[in-house]
Design a protein around this motif. Structure first.
Motif, PDB file in Angstrom:
ATOM      1  N   CYS A 237      47.792  39.961  38.421  1.00  0.00           N
ATOM      2  CA  CYS A 237      46.652  39.604  39.260  1.00  0.00           C
ATOM      3  C   CYS A 237      45.380  40.159  38.624  1.00  0.00           C
ATOM      4  O   CYS A 237      45.282  41.370  38.376  1.00  0.00           O
ATOM      5  N   ARG A 238      44.406  39.312  38.382  1.00  0.00           N
ATOM      6  CA  ARG A 238      43.196  39.755  37.696  1.00  0.00           C
ATOM      7  C   ARG A 238      42.351  40.689  38.551  1.00  0.00           C
ATOM      8  O   ARG A 238      41.480  41.384  38.036  1.00  0.00           O
TER       9      ARG A 238
ATOM     10  N   GLU B 121      39.440  32.246  38.183  1.00  0.00           N
ATOM     11  CA  GLU B 121      40.567  31.725  38.948  1.00  0.00           C
ATOM     12  C   GLU B 121      40.188  31.550  40.415  1.00  0.00           C
ATOM     13  O   GLU B 121      39.282  32.211  40.919  1.00  0.00           O
TER      14      GLU B 121
ATOM     15  N   PRO C 203      41.244  39.452  29.902  1.00  0.00           N
ATOM     16  CA  PRO C 203      41.448  39.707  31.339  1.00  0.00           C
ATOM     17  C   PRO C 203      42.727  40.504  31.591  1.00  0.00           C
ATOM     18  O   PRO C 203      43.657  40.493  30.769  1.00  0.00           O
ATOM     19  N   PRO C 204      42.793  41.205  32.720  1.00  0.00           N
ATOM     20  CA  PRO C 204      43.989  41.987  33.036  1.00  0.00           C
ATOM     21  C   PRO C 204      45.220  41.091  33.195  1.00  0.00           C
ATOM     22  O   PRO C 204      45.114  39.917  33.563  1.00  0.00           O
ATOM     23  N   SER C 205      46.357  41.657  32.944  1.00  0.00           N
ATOM     24  CA  SER C 205      47.608  40.929  33.169  1.00  0.00           C
ATOM     25  C   SER C 205      47.904  40.880  34.657  1.00  0.00           C
ATOM     26  O   SER C 205      47.317  41.610  35.458  1.00  0.00           O
TER      27      SER C 205
ATOM     28  N   CYS D   1      32.060  34.548  37.579  1.00  0.00           N
ATOM     29  CA  CYS D   1      33.432  34.224  38.000  1.00  0.00           C
ATOM     30  C   CYS D   1      33.842  32.808  37.604  1.00  0.00           C
ATOM     31  O   CYS D   1      35.002  32.428  37.770  1.00  0.00           O
TER      32      CYS D   1
ATOM     33  N   THR E   2      42.762  45.559  39.145  1.00  0.00           N
ATOM     34  CA  THR E   2      42.056  46.736  38.637  1.00  0.00           C
ATOM     35  C   THR E   2      41.001  47.254  39.609  1.00  0.00           C
ATOM     36  O   THR E   2      40.527  48.374  39.460  1.00  0.00           O
TER      37      THR E   2
ATOM     38  N   LEU F  13      36.919  35.866  38.382  1.00  0.00           N
ATOM     39  CA  LEU F  13      37.249  35.930  36.957  1.00  0.00           C
ATOM     40  C   LEU F  13      37.930  34.649  36.469  1.00  0.00           C
ATOM     41  O   LEU F  13      38.948  34.677  35.796  1.00  0.00           O
TER      42      LEU F  13
ATOM     43  N   ARG G 272      51.649  37.447  37.797  1.00  0.00           N
ATOM     44  CA  ARG G 272      50.527  36.667  38.335  1.00  0.00           C
ATOM     45  C   ARG G 272      50.925  36.123  39.710  1.00  0.00           C
ATOM     46  O   ARG G 272      51.965  35.480  39.853  1.00  0.00           O
TER      47      ARG G 272
ATOM     48  N   PRO H  84      36.141  38.962  30.511  1.00  0.00           N
ATOM     49  CA  PRO H  84      36.905  37.708  30.499  1.00  0.00           C
ATOM     50  C   PRO H  84      37.529  37.386  29.145  1.00  0.00           C
ATOM     51  O   PRO H  84      38.391  36.513  29.058  1.00  0.00           O
TER      52      PRO H  84
ATOM     53  N   ASP I 143      40.202  29.179  34.312  1.00  0.00           N
ATOM     54  CA  ASP I 143      41.591  29.247  33.853  1.00  0.00           C
ATOM     55  C   ASP I 143      42.538  28.826  34.976  1.00  0.00           C
ATOM     56  O   ASP I 143      42.709  29.540  35.960  1.00  0.00           O
TER      57      ASP I 143
END
Length: 324
Positions: free
Chosen positions: A269-270, A215, A265-267, A37, A273, A213, A286, A262, A17
């Motif tokens: 910064c991935r 990126e 994914p978290p909002s 990843c 968490t 993840l 981000r 994936p 992504d």
């Protein structure tokens, strides 16, 4: 992702992504990161084995699908896969395997056979002994040498090496790595080298790219990244490396938990968490990729490096010491 009796699309996995990077002619770019990843997907995108949903792949100034066809791309880009046995046709001899590609490009059978014998010798396999053998008659290291010779038969300029030495024992791994360095100098090759082993990446690479993840979280010269792991995930990866020094044992896990799903994914910064430095801004915004200490060739995507991000540690210089 599809479900229901009508097989409707409900969601998608973003394996890669927003990944953007360049590979300079003659260099070796190492790609590292946890399993899942996006390293192998990136490799398959580079060689045209996966379609690109958005963005561009530019090779020698030509855009894939516009100025460059897949056939033309494969003339200049080849790939060596992780599974040395599964990537070989068990019904073809080693000679036929290496000669197959050139023959499909119009090279005469005798010339293709001569080239196969020449390349077998160059990768350390005596043609008289190995040309007529089948893949199951070779060891893992010998099969990987055949895969390297097969890729060289197409006279590529760029070779993608996806975990090409991870299945080999250490003595054979060292031989293959030295062979790759020799071939790079001899044929003027460019490598994209994917591996879980940071020491191997340090040995063969000029630059290193860290993925998490799907990126890119950090990219820069190997020496610069080794000296200053600017992203917390990079610091955690390096802290997980085994050490031969009994006084330098890793007693506290550098990273806990598994990467997020994936599919969702978290909002922001991935990595937030799992990051010990995470603050509210990390989950909302981000992070931008910014220069590390003003270096033009070393970038990382972390709010702590961006002076206007609002992170409380965005102005420190030794903020990652705890993670290391």
């Amino acid at each position: 992702m599809r479900k229901g009796i009508f097989n409707r699309k409900t969601n998608a996995v973003r394996a890669v992504d927003g990944v953007s990077f360049t590979v300079a002619k003659g260099e070796t770019l190492g790609i590292v990161g946890e399993s899942g990843c996006g390293k192998s997907t990136t490799a398959r995108l580079l060689v045209g084995l996966e379609g690109i949903d958005a963005g561009d792949l530019i090779f020698d100034g030509d855009r894939l699908g516009v100025d460059l066809s897949l056939k033309d791309l494969w003339d200049g880009v080849q790939m060596v896969f992780q599974d040395s046995y599964a990537s070989l046709n068990p019904r073809l001899t080693i000679e036929e395997t290496i000669a197959f590609g050139p023959k499909m490009r119009g090279v005469a059978a005798d010339e293709a056979r001569r080239l196969a014998h020449e390349l077998l010798g160059r990768v350390g396999l005596a043609p008289a002994r190995f040309a007529g053998r089948y893949p199951h008659e070779l060891s893992g290291g010998q099969r990987q040498r055949v895969n390297i010779a097969r890729s060289l038969a197409m006279k590529p300029r760029l070779i993608i090496l996806d975990e090409a030495v991870s299945a080999l024992d250490k003595s054979v791994e060292a031989q293959v790595l030295n062979l790759l360095r020799e071939l790079k100098d001899e044929f003027g090759l460019t490598y994209v080298f994917i591996s879980h082993d940071l020491n191997v990446v340090r040995y063969v690479s000029d630059r290193i790219m860290v993925m998490y993840l799907g990126e890119v979280v950090e990219i820069g010269p190997v020496a610069a990244v080794w000296e200053k792991r600017a992203h917390p995930y990079t610091a955690a990866l390096f802290a997980a490396m085994p050490s031969m020094d009994p006084d330098n044992r890793t007693e506290v896990p550098p990273l806990a938990g598994d990467p997020p799903n994936p599919i969702d994914p978290p909002s922001g910064c991935r990595f937030h968490t799992r990051c010990s430095f995470a603050e509210p801004v990390c989950g909302k915004t981000r992070p931008k990729s910014v220069a590390v200490d003003g270096a033009a060739d070393h970038d990382a995507a972390c709010h702590m490096l961006d002076p206007i991000s609002g992170h409380s540690k965005s102005a420190g210089g030794s903020r990652l010491e705890a993670a290391e």
